[in-house]
Design a protein around this motif. Sequence first.
Motif, PDB file in Angstrom:
ATOM      1  N   GLU A  92       0.731  -1.045  -0.071  1.00 20.99           N
ATOM      2  CA  GLU A  92      -0.066   0.024   0.000  1.00 20.99           C
ATOM      3  C   GLU A  92       0.789   1.334  -0.145  1.00 20.99           C
ATOM      4  OE1 GLU A  92      -3.470   1.558  -0.423  1.00 20.99           O
ATOM      5  OE2 GLU A  92      -3.294  -0.518  -0.101  1.00 20.99           O
ATOM      6  N   GLY A  93       0.552   2.170  -0.943  1.00 25.26           N
ATOM      7  CA  GLY A  93       1.440   3.483  -0.975  1.00 25.26           C
ATOM      8  C   GLY A  93       2.470   3.230  -2.055  1.00 25.26           C
ATOM      9  N   LEU A  94       2.903   2.149  -2.462  1.00 28.25           N
ATOM     10  CA  LEU A  94       4.204   2.024  -3.132  1.00 28.25           C
ATOM     11  C   LEU A  94       3.579   1.261  -4.361  1.00 28.25           C
ATOM     12  CD1 LEU A  94       7.154   0.810  -1.127  1.00 28.25           C
ATOM     13  CD2 LEU A  94       6.509   3.244  -1.644  1.00 28.25           C
ATOM     14  N   GLY A  95       2.535   0.349  -4.319  1.00 26.40           N
ATOM     15  CA  GLY A  95       1.956  -0.048  -5.648  1.00 26.40           C
ATOM     16  C   GLY A  95       2.804  -1.431  -5.647  1.00 26.40           C
ATOM     17  N   ALA A  96       2.757  -2.175  -7.051  1.00 25.36           N
ATOM     18  CA  ALA A  96       3.282  -3.449  -6.929  1.00 25.36           C
ATOM     19  C   ALA A  96       4.809  -3.412  -7.752  1.00 25.36           C
ATOM     20  CB  ALA A  96       2.375  -4.185  -8.339  1.00 25.36           C
ATOM     21  N   TYR A 109       9.411  -0.877   5.338  1.00 21.33           N
ATOM     22  CA  TYR A 109       9.691   0.116   4.290  1.00 21.33           C
ATOM     23  C   TYR A 109       8.877   1.501   4.738  1.00 21.33           C
ATOM     24  CZ  TYR A 109       5.170  -2.042   3.171  1.00 21.33           C
ATOM     25  OH  TYR A 109       4.111  -2.633   2.868  1.00 21.33           O
ATOM     26  N   GLU A 110       9.363   2.694   4.060  1.00 21.77           N
ATOM     27  CA  GLU A 110       8.752   3.791   3.884  1.00 21.77           C
ATOM     28  C   GLU A 110       7.647   3.869   2.974  1.00 21.77           C
ATOM     29  OE1 GLU A 110      12.189   6.805   6.100  1.00 21.77           O
ATOM     30  OE2 GLU A 110      12.545   5.847   3.827  1.00 21.77           O
ATOM     31  N   VAL A 111       6.708   4.586   3.248  1.00 19.96           N
ATOM     32  CA  VAL A 111       5.678   5.009   2.181  1.00 19.96           C
ATOM     33  C   VAL A 111       5.444   6.517   2.220  1.00 19.96           C
ATOM     34  CG1 VAL A 111       4.544   2.773   2.318  1.00 19.96           C
ATOM     35  CG2 VAL A 111       3.604   4.710   3.704  1.00 19.96           C
ATOM     36  N   PRO A 112       4.979   7.017   0.940  1.00 16.37           N
ATOM     37  CA  PRO A 112       4.630   8.671   0.933  1.00 16.37           C
ATOM     38  C   PRO A 112       3.615   8.680   1.822  1.00 16.37           C
ATOM     39  CG  PRO A 112       4.750   7.427  -1.087  1.00 16.37           C
ATOM     40  CD  PRO A 112       4.870   6.203  -0.341  1.00 16.37           C
ATOM     41  N   LYS A 113       3.962  10.021   2.699  1.00  9.73           N
ATOM     42  CA  LYS A 113       2.491  10.574   3.563  1.00  9.73           C
ATOM     43  C   LYS A 113       1.744  11.423   2.277  1.00  9.73           C
ATOM     44  CE  LYS A 113       5.868  10.450   7.271  1.00  9.73           C
ATOM     45  NZ  LYS A 113       6.571  11.502   8.186  1.00  9.73           N
ATOM     46  N   ARG A 114       0.629  10.722   2.219  1.00 11.71           N
ATOM     47  CA  ARG A 114      -0.257  11.395   1.421  1.00 11.71           C
ATOM     48  C   ARG A 114      -1.097  12.764   1.979  1.00 11.71           C
ATOM     49  NH1 ARG A 114      -0.948   8.501  -3.788  1.00 11.71           N
ATOM     50  NH2 ARG A 114      -2.227  10.641  -4.277  1.00 11.71           N
ATOM     51  N   GLN A 302      12.502   9.210   2.970  1.00  4.22           N
ATOM     52  CA  GLN A 302      10.979   9.713   3.113  1.00  4.22           C
ATOM     53  C   GLN A 302      10.792  11.137   2.519  1.00  4.22           C
ATOM     54  OE1 GLN A 302       8.872   7.843   5.000  1.00  4.22           O
ATOM     55  NE2 GLN A 302       7.382   9.132   3.825  1.00  4.22           N
ATOM     56  N   GLU A 303      11.650  11.966   2.559  1.00  2.00           N
ATOM     57  CA  GLU A 303      11.324  13.250   1.972  1.00  2.00           C
ATOM     58  C   GLU A 303      11.492  13.127   0.222  1.00  2.00           C
ATOM     59  OE1 GLU A 303      13.747  16.797   3.707  1.00  2.00           O
ATOM     60  OE2 GLU A 303      15.169  14.980   3.861  1.00  2.00           O
ATOM     61  N   TYR A 304      12.201  12.128  -0.069  1.00  2.00           N
ATOM     62  CA  TYR A 304      11.837  11.863  -1.817  1.00  2.00           C
ATOM     63  C   TYR A 304      10.529  11.570  -1.773  1.00  2.00           C
ATOM     64  CZ  TYR A 304      12.783   8.746  -5.795  1.00  2.00           C
ATOM     65  OH  TYR A 304      12.573   8.276  -7.041  1.00  2.00           O
ATOM     66  N   LEU A 305      10.381  10.543  -1.285  1.00  2.00           N
ATOM     67  CA  LEU A 305       8.831   9.934  -1.557  1.00  2.00           C
ATOM     68  C   LEU A 305       7.964  10.810  -1.251  1.00  2.00           C
ATOM     69  CD1 LEU A 305       9.117   6.632   0.639  1.00  2.00           C
ATOM     70  CD2 LEU A 305       9.325   6.787  -2.011  1.00  2.00           C
ATOM     71  N   ASP A 306       7.930  11.716  -0.313  1.00  2.00           N
ATOM     72  CA  ASP A 306       6.795  12.765  -0.160  1.00  2.00           C
ATOM     73  C   ASP A 306       6.815  13.893  -1.100  1.00  2.00           C
ATOM     74  OD1 ASP A 306       6.365  11.426   2.227  1.00  2.00           O
ATOM     75  OD2 ASP A 306       7.432  12.777   3.620  1.00  2.00           O
ATOM     76  N   PHE A 307       8.013  14.223  -1.702  1.00  2.00           N
ATOM     77  CA  PHE A 307       8.090  15.462  -2.596  1.00  2.00           C
ATOM     78  C   PHE A 307       7.138  15.114  -3.738  1.00  2.00           C
ATOM     79  CE2 PHE A 307      10.178  17.222  -6.176  1.00  2.00           C
ATOM     80  CZ  PHE A 307      10.186  18.488  -5.825  1.00  2.00           C
ATOM     81  N   TRP A 308       7.155  13.839  -4.365  1.00  2.00           N
ATOM     82  CA  TRP A 308       6.423  13.652  -5.606  1.00  2.00           C
ATOM     83  C   TRP A 308       4.963  14.022  -5.171  1.00  2.00           C
ATOM     84  CZ3 TRP A 308       7.863  10.372 -10.173  1.00  2.00           C
ATOM     85  CH2 TRP A 308       9.482  10.085 -10.100  1.00  2.00           C
TER      86      TRP A 308
END
Length: 446
Positions: A92-96, A109-114, A302-308
């Motif tokens: 969840e949050g990263l897809g397949a 693992y880290e996931v984007p904070k939406r 985490q910052e990279y994931l969130d930035f997108w």
Amino acid sequence: MKNILRAFAVLILIVLVYLRIAIYPQLDLLSGFSAKSVASGHFIDGRSLETIQLGDNNLPKVNWVSNKINDSEKFVTSTVYGLKERKAIYREGLGATLIDDDFDVTKSYEVPKRRFIKNSRPYPLGNNEPKDTIFTTIDYNKLHDAVDDAFDKKDEKNKRTRSVVVLYKDHLIAEKYATGFNKNSRILGWSMTKSITGTFFGILQHQGKINIMKPAPIKEWQNDQRKNITINDLLHMNSGLEWEEEYTKICDATQMLFQAEDMSRCQLEKPAVFKPNTHWNYSSGTTNLLSGILRKQFKSHQEYLDFWYASLIDKIGMNSMIVETDMKGNFVGSSYGWATTRDWAKFGLLYLHKGNWNGEQIFDESWAKYVATPTNTSNGRYGAQFWLNAGGYFPNVPKDMYYCSGFQGQMIFIIPSLDLVIVRMGLSEEFDFNKFLKEVTACLKK
């Protein structure tokens, strides 16, 4: 009789050698493609295995593959007649993600904070249902006929369009879906994701955090001629690096997407075969390298994931979108963005407004001009992670049109001179886009 048997044995040997050399190496890619396709389609959009196998998995030889879905543990395994098993997991949050035998599925693992911003404005500038608006400058009968004509008639499988959305002057003026799809269906954009990835460099430049004209920050290149390659060259697919992108066979692109652990390094490790800015060569590896460069701009993963999501995707309300990651946690910026057709259209609208979204400038106005300006080696076909009509590739469409383009005919067309955004999602690149665009644009009365 002995001669016949001997000849038959030689023939069998030749067949076996051919299968070993020509076919067997493809099996890993076939099962890998299928496992990833099934996992994404099933867990992201809720499609059944049968729907995916009959629709999404429509490549040659993919019907050799058997797929099994494990809903409780959220993974898919695929084999080719029992050989070359591949596994794709859903998080969840990263897809397949297609994984190998060394991947630790128990590792955290880290996931984007939406952050889903509430906007009560009607679609497309907000999240509410679109507001009915009648434009006297539109021939609606012609428009509806043009959109209807983009879809197959009953029992046909020629055009294979799944959805069409048309925006004009910030309003939804046409929308249609094939059976089994609707406004909430998330559809893979394939290489349309490249345009998303490139946009982040415009955002960082607008924020004063990057200069795309400087050499790419890659330490492995500093002792050879690659040190002169700029981010600008990479955005223009004009780096001069070796790369093969041919999906009908095993190539750099297919090996990256279906075998690589870290997709951001596949292009990075290639040698230079031309000087920068002298030879245009389309490369999914380049876009994933750009994703890796983006990752280096942040202190943490985490910052990279969130930035997108925070800087673009959720900021303009593309709340359905998910960009999938590779085994190393890099966004697969070349190929793996999923969103509803309406949300893909929002991205086109952002560019139509030159980076302004409801009063907020997300990237400089000049960035929209930059991505739509032909690189000097593409014959007017390509800008910066966007395709162009500057050279008249679509002869019956305004030349100021530029667009996002993905495998199997995923398209977002941006036509500034007509204040128009047109999205078509489907399963075939044989679709007559020039005819479709001509018919839609002809609906606007002069």
